[in-house]
Design a protein around this motif. Structure first.
Motif, PDB file in Angstrom:
ATOM      1  N   MET A   1     -66.100 -47.195 -33.030  1.00 20.88           N
ATOM      2  CA  MET A   1     -67.149 -46.452 -33.713  1.00 20.88           C
ATOM      3  C   MET A   1     -68.052 -45.773 -32.682  1.00 20.88           C
ATOM      4  O   MET A   1     -68.455 -46.362 -31.708  1.00 20.88           O
ATOM      5  N   SER A   3     -71.368 -43.026 -32.574  1.00 18.20           N
ATOM      6  CA  SER A   3     -72.280 -42.113 -33.265  1.00 18.20           C
ATOM      7  C   SER A   3     -73.417 -41.795 -32.316  1.00 18.20           C
ATOM      8  O   SER A   3     -74.158 -42.678 -31.932  1.00 18.20           O
ATOM      9  N   MET A   5     -76.762 -39.065 -31.288  1.00 21.38           N
ATOM     10  CA  MET A   5     -77.831 -38.392 -32.010  1.00 21.38           C
ATOM     11  C   MET A   5     -77.365 -37.063 -32.637  1.00 21.38           C
ATOM     12  O   MET A   5     -77.699 -36.762 -33.772  1.00 21.38           O
ATOM     13  N   PRO A  13     -77.009 -38.448 -42.478  1.00 20.03           N
ATOM     14  CA  PRO A  13     -77.108 -39.899 -42.337  1.00 20.03           C
ATOM     15  C   PRO A  13     -76.136 -40.679 -43.224  1.00 20.03           C
ATOM     16  O   PRO A  13     -75.958 -40.355 -44.398  1.00 20.03           O
ATOM     17  N   LYS A  14     -75.503 -41.684 -42.607  1.00 21.34           N
ATOM     18  CA  LYS A  14     -74.743 -42.695 -43.355  1.00 21.34           C
ATOM     19  C   LYS A  14     -75.418 -44.001 -42.962  1.00 21.34           C
ATOM     20  O   LYS A  14     -75.362 -44.404 -41.798  1.00 21.34           O
ATOM     21  N   ILE A  16     -77.194 -47.842 -42.874  1.00 21.99           N
ATOM     22  CA  ILE A  16     -77.264 -49.291 -43.109  1.00 21.99           C
ATOM     23  C   ILE A  16     -78.749 -49.601 -43.282  1.00 21.99           C
ATOM     24  O   ILE A  16     -79.544 -49.390 -42.361  1.00 21.99           O
ATOM     25  N   ASN A  17     -79.122 -50.038 -44.464  1.00 26.65           N
ATOM     26  CA  ASN A  17     -80.536 -50.294 -44.765  1.00 26.65           C
ATOM     27  C   ASN A  17     -80.857 -51.768 -44.543  1.00 26.65           C
ATOM     28  O   ASN A  17     -80.239 -52.641 -45.146  1.00 26.65           O
ATOM     29  N   ILE A  18     -81.841 -52.000 -43.681  1.00 29.85           N
ATOM     30  CA  ILE A  18     -82.213 -53.385 -43.357  1.00 29.85           C
ATOM     31  C   ILE A  18     -83.686 -53.550 -43.684  1.00 29.85           C
ATOM     32  O   ILE A  18     -84.548 -53.072 -42.948  1.00 29.85           O
TER      33      ILE A  18
ATOM     34  N   ALA B 115     -70.944 -45.564 -40.475  1.00 26.98           N
ATOM     35  CA  ALA B 115     -72.422 -45.550 -40.454  1.00 26.98           C
ATOM     36  C   ALA B 115     -72.926 -45.000 -39.122  1.00 26.98           C
ATOM     37  O   ALA B 115     -72.357 -45.284 -38.069  1.00 26.98           O
ATOM     38  N   ASN B 116     -73.996 -44.186 -39.194  1.00 23.45           N
ATOM     39  CA  ASN B 116     -74.547 -43.625 -37.954  1.00 23.45           C
ATOM     40  C   ASN B 116     -76.058 -43.829 -37.841  1.00 23.45           C
ATOM     41  O   ASN B 116     -76.685 -43.331 -36.913  1.00 23.45           O
ATOM     42  N   LEU B 117     -76.637 -44.546 -38.809  1.00 29.39           N
ATOM     43  CA  LEU B 117     -78.090 -44.755 -38.768  1.00 29.39           C
ATOM     44  C   LEU B 117     -78.454 -46.100 -39.406  1.00 29.39           C
ATOM     45  O   LEU B 117     -78.000 -46.414 -40.501  1.00 29.39           O
ATOM     46  N   ALA B 118     -79.281 -46.866 -38.691  1.00 31.15           N
ATOM     47  CA  ALA B 118     -79.864 -48.080 -39.292  1.00 31.15           C
ATOM     48  C   ALA B 118     -81.295 -47.750 -39.688  1.00 31.15           C
ATOM     49  O   ALA B 118     -82.055 -47.222 -38.871  1.00 31.15           O
ATOM     50  N   LEU B 119     -81.623 -48.023 -40.942  1.00 28.99           N
ATOM     51  CA  LEU B 119     -82.999 -47.804 -41.432  1.00 28.99           C
ATOM     52  C   LEU B 119     -83.652 -49.185 -41.512  1.00 28.99           C
ATOM     53  O   LEU B 119     -83.282 -50.006 -42.350  1.00 28.99           O
ATOM     54  N   ILE B 120     -84.591 -49.427 -40.609  1.00 32.50           N
ATOM     55  CA  ILE B 120     -85.130 -50.793 -40.452  1.00 32.50           C
ATOM     56  C   ILE B 120     -86.578 -50.871 -40.931  1.00 32.50           C
ATOM     57  O   ILE B 120     -87.455 -50.162 -40.429  1.00 32.50           O
ATOM     58  N   LYS B 137     -74.334 -51.720 -31.805  1.00 26.35           N
ATOM     59  CA  LYS B 137     -73.247 -51.112 -32.596  1.00 26.35           C
ATOM     60  C   LYS B 137     -73.296 -49.581 -32.524  1.00 26.35           C
ATOM     61  O   LYS B 137     -72.726 -48.890 -33.377  1.00 26.35           O
ATOM     62  N   ASN B 138     -74.024 -49.053 -31.559  1.00 26.78           N
ATOM     63  CA  ASN B 138     -74.128 -47.596 -31.351  1.00 26.78           C
ATOM     64  C   ASN B 138     -74.649 -46.842 -32.572  1.00 26.78           C
ATOM     65  O   ASN B 138     -74.154 -45.766 -32.914  1.00 26.78           O
ATOM     66  N   LEU B 139     -75.640 -47.432 -33.206  1.00 28.81           N
ATOM     67  CA  LEU B 139     -76.260 -46.753 -34.348  1.00 28.81           C
ATOM     68  C   LEU B 139     -77.583 -46.121 -33.919  1.00 28.81           C
ATOM     69  O   LEU B 139     -78.325 -46.715 -33.122  1.00 28.81           O
ATOM     70  N   ASN B 140     -77.870 -44.928 -34.412  1.00 29.86           N
ATOM     71  CA  ASN B 140     -79.218 -44.383 -34.291  1.00 29.86           C
ATOM     72  C   ASN B 140     -80.108 -45.221 -35.196  1.00 29.86           C
ATOM     73  O   ASN B 140     -79.616 -45.862 -36.138  1.00 29.86           O
ATOM     74  N   ASN B 164     -77.558 -42.252 -25.506  1.00 32.28           N
ATOM     75  CA  ASN B 164     -77.544 -40.980 -26.234  1.00 32.28           C
ATOM     76  C   ASN B 164     -77.760 -41.168 -27.744  1.00 32.28           C
ATOM     77  O   ASN B 164     -77.203 -40.462 -28.574  1.00 32.28           O
ATOM     78  N   LEU B 165     -78.554 -42.190 -28.061  1.00 25.91           N
ATOM     79  CA  LEU B 165     -78.929 -42.430 -29.468  1.00 25.91           C
ATOM     80  C   LEU B 165     -80.414 -42.138 -29.608  1.00 25.91           C
ATOM     81  O   LEU B 165     -81.132 -42.050 -28.625  1.00 25.91           O
ATOM     82  N   ILE B 166     -80.869 -42.019 -30.845  1.00 25.83           N
ATOM     83  CA  ILE B 166     -82.302 -41.754 -31.036  1.00 25.83           C
ATOM     84  C   ILE B 166     -82.956 -42.882 -31.825  1.00 25.83           C
ATOM     85  O   ILE B 166     -82.361 -43.443 -32.745  1.00 25.83           O
ATOM     86  N   MET B 168     -86.161 -43.282 -34.097  1.00 22.90           N
ATOM     87  CA  MET B 168     -87.308 -42.672 -34.778  1.00 22.90           C
ATOM     88  C   MET B 168     -88.275 -43.804 -35.128  1.00 22.90           C
ATOM     89  O   MET B 168     -87.870 -44.795 -35.712  1.00 22.90           O
ATOM     90  N   ILE B 177     -83.085 -35.885 -42.392  1.00 17.73           N
ATOM     91  CA  ILE B 177     -81.909 -35.651 -41.561  1.00 17.73           C
ATOM     92  C   ILE B 177     -80.872 -34.933 -42.419  1.00 17.73           C
ATOM     93  O   ILE B 177     -80.439 -35.455 -43.443  1.00 17.73           O
TER      94      ILE B 177
END
Lengths: 57, 515
Positions: A1, A3, A5, A13-14, A16-18, B115-120, B137-140, B164-166, B168, B177
């Motif tokens: 995997m 991904s 920026m 966006p895909k 994962i909501n935590i 998946a490319n983004l974790a919303l925490i 896990k290389n997630l933004n 090379n991840l961001i 926010m 986004i």
């Protein structure tokens, strides 16, 4: 995997909501791919135990 | 008065669910105060301060829910406790399909490997740990959580940058986004504008105003307000500019934050100088200075100017400051009947932090120095109010500040505290004019205007000539019904201004006119 920026901006966006369930629901309403993690404080919320566990693992 | 507590052992509910339960309980008959919190060491002092920390609550563990309620009688308090227990049990059956409800990032990735983004949005003390797992896990990452230490912020941002991840945030309330709103965000049409912003409601206002000008916004990257401090050095802001520059769908970048600290300001300006795309800079006011560079960057001072200047750029392909006409403001003032007015002070009750800051900036610039402007935002030219819960003279209050939201929901989600304050202000004979902002969009209250119906009816019943000015930050695409919200306000006789800046200008000119 993989991904970075720019993939995020070009693919959208895909998620994962935590945390807050309301954010999962808002993402779902907008029709994007989202999965929710049923998050609970680790180690009964005890920060010292969490730090210890992190060092051991 | 009776205080009772009830502990639900070994159950976790997120802060929004708990705060909403408390808020609903506090509206019940005979209830004076209700708190519903996890029994963490951070939360117990909040109960102690509210004099709700009973020995039962004191012994609750961090994974237990404490329900603490104060009311007139035992029966009324018990009734409220039963209501909260039922509500929290009901929340277990959520709209989330059990099949997509995971315990870990690893588990979630089996279902969504792309998946490319974790919303925490977990409590701040746990957030950095979850961010690091997402980076593994290389997630933004978008970190909505606040109370993350500045040291952790530096660590996670440095790590993300190297990969090379961001990142926010932390404390990033808003992001868009590829046209998708995350956190508190308005539904705006996508288009050639990209924002990098250290301001939540500031971002929402610019996105909404660009949308209304017919120009879309595809990305709004929230940096978190501390990103422009020298200790962080603008890591997310610089990465955000870079990402927008590389994205072929973006033609113009808008940058917004409070004035960055010195070293970060230099770095950001150097980066803008070599940007291949034009940049509109808004450091909220004139204090940071002007940074116009060979027609490739331009500095504006208000949110409204940023949106109007962006729209003008797409019409003429020329970067030139565009300001709104003041004709509308003068037309409204000419219709007001000043001879009947008694009170002379402005009272602004804001849900948006940047809206408070911008309004304070504009009003303090217009009013002569003989007028003192009290506020709970730190801004040169205004005075820090000694008690944010009690207005004095001209007062503008950010009701989303920690003072009001510690253990309680933000006014963009729940307006109970703001409504109570509004009812006090309309009965204060010293008040001449009231300002309110309403922020629509994902994550916000489903109908904030109808929610204040009883309070507006009370204002109408009192019948005192005291104008109320509102600004509604929202679009017709938002989940709330924008059109009927505006119609409702018009029916009540409220003055509606198209931008926060115009609302502030009108209030200041109103004061000058009654002098």
């Amino acid at each position: 995997m993989k991904s970075n920026m720019n993939d995020l901006l070009s693919e959208g966006p895909k998620v994962i909501n935590i945390g807050l369930r309301s954010f999962y629901e808002a993402s779902e309403t907008q029709g994007i791919k989202v999965v929710h993690i049923d998050w609970k404080p680790p180690a009964q919320g005890d920060i010292e135990t969490i730090k210890l566990l992190d060092r051991l693992l | 008065m009776v205080v009772q507590t009830h502990i639900i052992k070994q159950k976790y509910r997120d802060s929004v669910q708990l705060m909403q339960a408390a808020s609903q309980a506090s509206r019940m008959e005979g209830i004076e105060m209700a708190s519903v919190l996890m029994g963490t060491p951070q939360n117990k002092p909040l109960l102690e301060e509210a004099r709700l920390l009973t020995s039962l609550a004191q012994n609750a563990g961090p994974n237990d829910i404490i329900i603490a309620i104060k009311g007139k009688s035992h029966d009324e308090v018990q009734n409220a406790i039963n209501f909260v227990i039922e509500l929290l049990n009901k929340e277990v059956v959520s709209s989330i399909d059990e099949a997509t409800n995971y315990r870990s990032i690893e588990g979630a990735l089996t279902d969504l490997p792309e998946a490319n983004l974790a919303l925490i949005s977990v409590p701040g003390m746990y957030a950095a740990r979850e961010v690091n797992k997402a980076l593994d896990k290389n997630l933004n990452v978008l970190v909505f959580s606040d109370n993350v230490s500045i040291e952790d912020e530096l660590r996670i941002k440095t790590r993300a940058h190297e990969k090379n991840l961001i990142i926010m945030g932390p404390d990033a309330g808003t992001a868009i986004i590829k046209g998708i709103g995350l956190g508190f965000a308005n539904n705006v049409k996508p288009g050639p504008i990209g924002l990098v912003a250290a301001s939540g409601t500031g971002t929402q206002e610019i996105c909404v105003l660009c949308h209304k000008q017919g120009i879309g916004v595809t990305h709004a990257i929230g940096t978190g307000s501390r990103d422009v401090k020298d200790i962080i050095g603008g890591i997310t802001m610089l990465d955000g500019i870079e990402a927008l520059e590389k994205d072929p769908s973006i033609e113009l970048i808008i940058l917004i934050s409070k004035p960055p600290e010195t070293k970060t300001l230099t770095k950001v300006l150097e980066r803008i100088k070599i940007s291949s795309k034009p940049v509109i800079i808004n450091f909220l006011g004139k204090k940071a200075g002007y940074f116009d560079h060979e027609g490739k960057s331009i500095t504006v001072t208000t949110l409204e100017e940023a949106a109007l200047t962006a729209a003008a750029y797409f019409r003429k392909k020329e970067l030139k400051i565009k300001q709104s006409s003041t004709d509308n403001i003068h037309a409204i003032l000419s219709q007001m009947q000043f001879q009947k007015l008694k009170g002379r002070y402005i009272r602004g009750l804001f849900a948006g932090g940047t809206f408070t800051y911008e309004a304070a900036m504009i009003i303090s610039e217009i009013l002569p120095k003989t007028h003192t402007l009290w506020t709970n935002v730190h801004l040169e030219g205004t005075h820090l109010i000694p008690n944010p819960r009690k207005s004095q003279g001209h007062t503008l209050i950010d009701m989303g500040d920690d003072e009001f939201t510690s253990g309680k929901p933000h006014p963009m989600i729940d307006q109970f505290e703001r409504t109570k304050r509004f009812l006090r202000e309309i009965r204060d004979p010293e008040v001449g004019i009231i300002l309110l902002d309403f922020v629509l969009g994902y994550g916000s209250h489903p109908d904030p205007i109808s929610d204040m119906k009883l309070a507006f009816n009370e204002w109408i019943k009192i019948g005192r000539p005291m104008p109320i000015i509102c600004h509604v930050c929202g679009t017709e695409l938002d989940p709330q019904d924008y059109k009927s919200s505006i119609e409702q306000l018009e029916q009540w006789g409220v003055i509606i201004m198209p931008t926060n800046a115009q609302m502030a200008k009108l209030a200041a000119l109103f004061v000058l006119k009654i002098e």
